[in-house]
Design a protein around this motif. Structure first.
Motif, PDB file in Angstrom:
ATOM      1  N   GLY A  21      10.123 -75.987 -93.033  1.00  0.00           N
ATOM      2  CA  GLY A  21      10.318 -77.401 -93.316  1.00  0.00           C
ATOM      3  C   GLY A  21      10.703 -77.701 -94.751  1.00  0.00           C
ATOM      4  O   GLY A  21      10.831 -78.862 -95.132  1.00  0.00           O
ATOM      5  N   ASN A  22      10.904 -76.671 -95.559  1.00  0.00           N
ATOM      6  CA  ASN A  22      11.184 -76.885 -96.985  1.00  0.00           C
ATOM      7  C   ASN A  22      12.654 -77.249 -97.211  1.00  0.00           C
ATOM      8  O   ASN A  22      13.554 -76.474 -96.877  1.00  0.00           O
ATOM      9  N   ARG A  23      12.891 -78.422 -97.782  1.00  0.00           N
ATOM     10  CA  ARG A  23      14.264 -78.916 -97.975  1.00  0.00           C
ATOM     11  C   ARG A  23      15.096 -78.037 -98.918  1.00  0.00           C
ATOM     12  O   ARG A  23      16.229 -77.700 -98.604  1.00  0.00           O
ATOM     13  N   PRO A  24      14.549 -77.650-100.096  1.00  0.00           N
ATOM     14  CA  PRO A  24      15.352 -76.767-100.960  1.00  0.00           C
ATOM     15  C   PRO A  24      15.735 -75.462-100.267  1.00  0.00           C
ATOM     16  O   PRO A  24      16.848 -74.962-100.437  1.00  0.00           O
ATOM     17  N   LEU A  25      14.823 -74.918 -99.430  1.00  0.00           N
ATOM     18  CA  LEU A  25      15.161 -73.679 -98.714  1.00  0.00           C
ATOM     19  C   LEU A  25      16.251 -73.954 -97.682  1.00  0.00           C
ATOM     20  O   LEU A  25      17.187 -73.157 -97.530  1.00  0.00           O
ATOM     21  N   GLN A  26      16.147 -75.086 -96.989  1.00  0.00           N
ATOM     22  CA  GLN A  26      17.180 -75.427 -96.008  1.00  0.00           C
ATOM     23  C   GLN A  26      18.543 -75.550 -96.691  1.00  0.00           C
ATOM     24  O   GLN A  26      19.553 -75.073 -96.177  1.00  0.00           O
ATOM     25  N   TRP A 242       5.205 -73.054-102.801  1.00  0.00           N
ATOM     26  CA  TRP A 242       5.549 -71.638-102.920  1.00  0.00           C
ATOM     27  C   TRP A 242       6.961 -71.377-102.402  1.00  0.00           C
ATOM     28  O   TRP A 242       7.644 -70.485-102.909  1.00  0.00           O
ATOM     29  N   VAL A 243       7.418 -72.173-101.442  1.00  0.00           N
ATOM     30  CA  VAL A 243       8.766 -71.956-100.894  1.00  0.00           C
ATOM     31  C   VAL A 243       9.822 -72.412-101.907  1.00  0.00           C
ATOM     32  O   VAL A 243      10.807 -71.703-102.160  1.00  0.00           O
ATOM     33  N   THR A 244       9.603 -73.581-102.507  1.00  0.00           N
ATOM     34  CA  THR A 244      10.544 -74.045-103.537  1.00  0.00           C
ATOM     35  C   THR A 244      10.545 -73.074-104.718  1.00  0.00           C
ATOM     36  O   THR A 244      11.600 -72.790-105.295  1.00  0.00           O
ATOM     37  N   ALA A 250      15.005 -67.182-106.603  1.00  0.00           N
ATOM     38  CA  ALA A 250      16.213 -66.571-106.049  1.00  0.00           C
ATOM     39  C   ALA A 250      17.424 -66.866-106.929  1.00  0.00           C
ATOM     40  O   ALA A 250      18.241 -65.981-107.206  1.00  0.00           O
ATOM     41  N   VAL A 251      17.533 -68.122-107.375  1.00  0.00           N
ATOM     42  CA  VAL A 251      18.662 -68.504-108.236  1.00  0.00           C
ATOM     43  C   VAL A 251      18.581 -67.736-109.563  1.00  0.00           C
ATOM     44  O   VAL A 251      19.589 -67.211-110.057  1.00  0.00           O
ATOM     45  N   ALA A 252      17.369 -67.647-110.116  1.00  0.00           N
ATOM     46  CA  ALA A 252      17.196 -66.916-111.378  1.00  0.00           C
ATOM     47  C   ALA A 252      17.515 -65.435-111.201  1.00  0.00           C
ATOM     48  O   ALA A 252      18.142 -64.818-112.069  1.00  0.00           O
ATOM     49  N   GLY A 285      17.071 -62.103-103.845  1.00  0.00           N
ATOM     50  CA  GLY A 285      16.029 -62.642-104.725  1.00  0.00           C
ATOM     51  C   GLY A 285      15.065 -63.523-103.950  1.00  0.00           C
ATOM     52  O   GLY A 285      13.861 -63.556-104.223  1.00  0.00           O
ATOM     53  N   LEU A 286      15.602 -64.239-102.951  1.00  0.00           N
ATOM     54  CA  LEU A 286      14.763 -65.086-102.091  1.00  0.00           C
ATOM     55  C   LEU A 286      13.803 -64.231-101.266  1.00  0.00           C
ATOM     56  O   LEU A 286      12.604 -64.527-101.179  1.00  0.00           O
TER      57      LEU A 286
END
Lengths: 323, 42
Positions: A21-26, A242-244, A250-252, A285-286
């Motif tokens: 349900g995490n928007r940034p992950l989606q 924790w998901v965000t 991952a980006v880093a 990284g994710l």
């Protein structure tokens, strides 16, 4: 500063719901999927080493998904690492900014001396061998030494002895060894056996040992310390999820690997394809950060994402003239 | 493939600046969010 892995959350299904349900992950996965489609359809010859068959790479993605599914199953009953359940930090914002600035410095200074985070990106079928062909024993040792000193020793010593963080607060303990040691061995082995070549089995034992040492010093430990032990838990703390935190890590991680040989930024087609490949590096990284933050163990990502480097033993044997 | 390696540089790596910029932007974002939060607490 202790890691508390129990709370009143439902730890069997809650983390899965938080993940899905995490928007940034989606958003990340939507961009990643678009990047996959772009890589499949675009003219990959615009980038060096990029015009190769990516089938093996995407098989690896499927393997990572299965590894994470099993990991979530085994981690039920424990809470992920976030602001409520994870370590407490004295100044998480400043410490995180310091880490990111340090990573930028390491990437920038390393590039001046032809030193990068990955010695070769194993995801591309023939790319690693061609990159190893450009290496010498000296350059490979310099790569390992630079990454170990800059991304493992220096940050660890600073956070451990200057800032006073315990190994537990850096997720460097190995909790629930009866569960995670077998997982590490099985998933870590499956992570590279599918990529074994005939040359691998005829490579001398000394080269396999050197490969393990070289990648432990130059890649496994540096990435474990900087990105998993220090950065990921702080980003999870700061973002409140924790998901965000995993998405930001991952980006880093992608940015830390920006000097990959197959990335170039000189024209629009190169930029688009490089961004698409950047998302693939960030995807790993994710997987690393999800592994770390779901289990509270900064070492386990080596099994879910890193042991693939062990297939580079024949290239190491050739580079170090071990026959 | 030799020309592709040459294209990437003699040791075969891409430029660092996009990663350096991305990491520094992320650092600035983290600091901005942190400052905003600490301002709210006061």
């Amino acid at each position: 500063m202790s890691t508390v892995l129990t709370s009143h959350r439902d730890h069997s299904t809650g983390p899965v719901r938080e993940l899905l349900g995490n928007r940034p992950l989606q958003a990340f996965l939507a961009v990643w999927a678009a990047a996959v489609a772009y890589i499949a359809l675009a003219d990959r010859s615009v980038l060096p080493l990029s015009d190769q068959e990516p089938a093996a790479y995407f098989t690896g993605v499927l393997g990572a998904a299965v590894s994470l599914a099993l990991l979530f199953r085994l981690a039920r009953g424990t809470a992920p690492v976030d602001a409520r359940t994870g370590p407490s930090f004295r100044e998480p914002g400043r410490e995180t900014a310091l880490l990111l600035g340090w990573m930028a410095l390491v990437v920038g200074v390393g590039s001046l001396f032809d030193l990068r985070t990955h010695i070769a990106f194993v995801g591309l079928s023939e790319g690693p061998q061609q990159m190893w062909d450009a290496e010498t024993a000296g350059s490979a040792l310099a790569w390992a030494a630079y990454n170990f000193l800059a991304l493992a020793a220096a940050p660890y010593l600073w956070f451990r002895y200057r800032l006073g963080y315990s190994p537990a607060s850096m997720l460097l303990r190995f909790p629930r060894p009866r569960v995670w040691v077998p997982y590490f061995l099985v998933i870590g082995t499956l992570g590279f056996v599918f990529a074994i070549t005939p040359e691998f089995t005829s490579t001398p034992l000394s080269a396999h040992a050197l490969t393990l040492v070289l990648f432990t010093l130059g890649s496994f430990v540096p990435i474990a310390i900087t990105t998993q032990a220090l950065l990921a838990p702080r980003l999870a703390h700061l973002s409140g999820s924790w998901v965000t935190g995993a998405v930001l890590s991952a980006v880093a991680y992608g940015a830390l690997n920006i000097t990959e040989a197959f990335l170039a930024w000189g024209s629009t087609p190169q930029v688009l394809l490089s961004l698409a490949w950047f998302m693939q590096v960030a995807f790993w990284g994710l997987v690393k950060a999800i592994t770390t933050l779901r289990t509270g163990n900064a070492w386990l990502h080596i099994a879910t994402t890193h042991t693939i480097h062990l297939v580079e033993a024949p290239a190491v044997a050739s580079t170090f003239d071990l026959r | 493939m030799t020309h592709l390696l040459a294209h990437a540089g003699h040791a075969g790596h891409g430029p660092a600046w996009p990663g350096v910029v991305a990491l520094l932007l992320l650092a600035c974002l983290v600091l901005a969010v942190d400052l905003r939060r600490s301002g709210r607490r006061r």
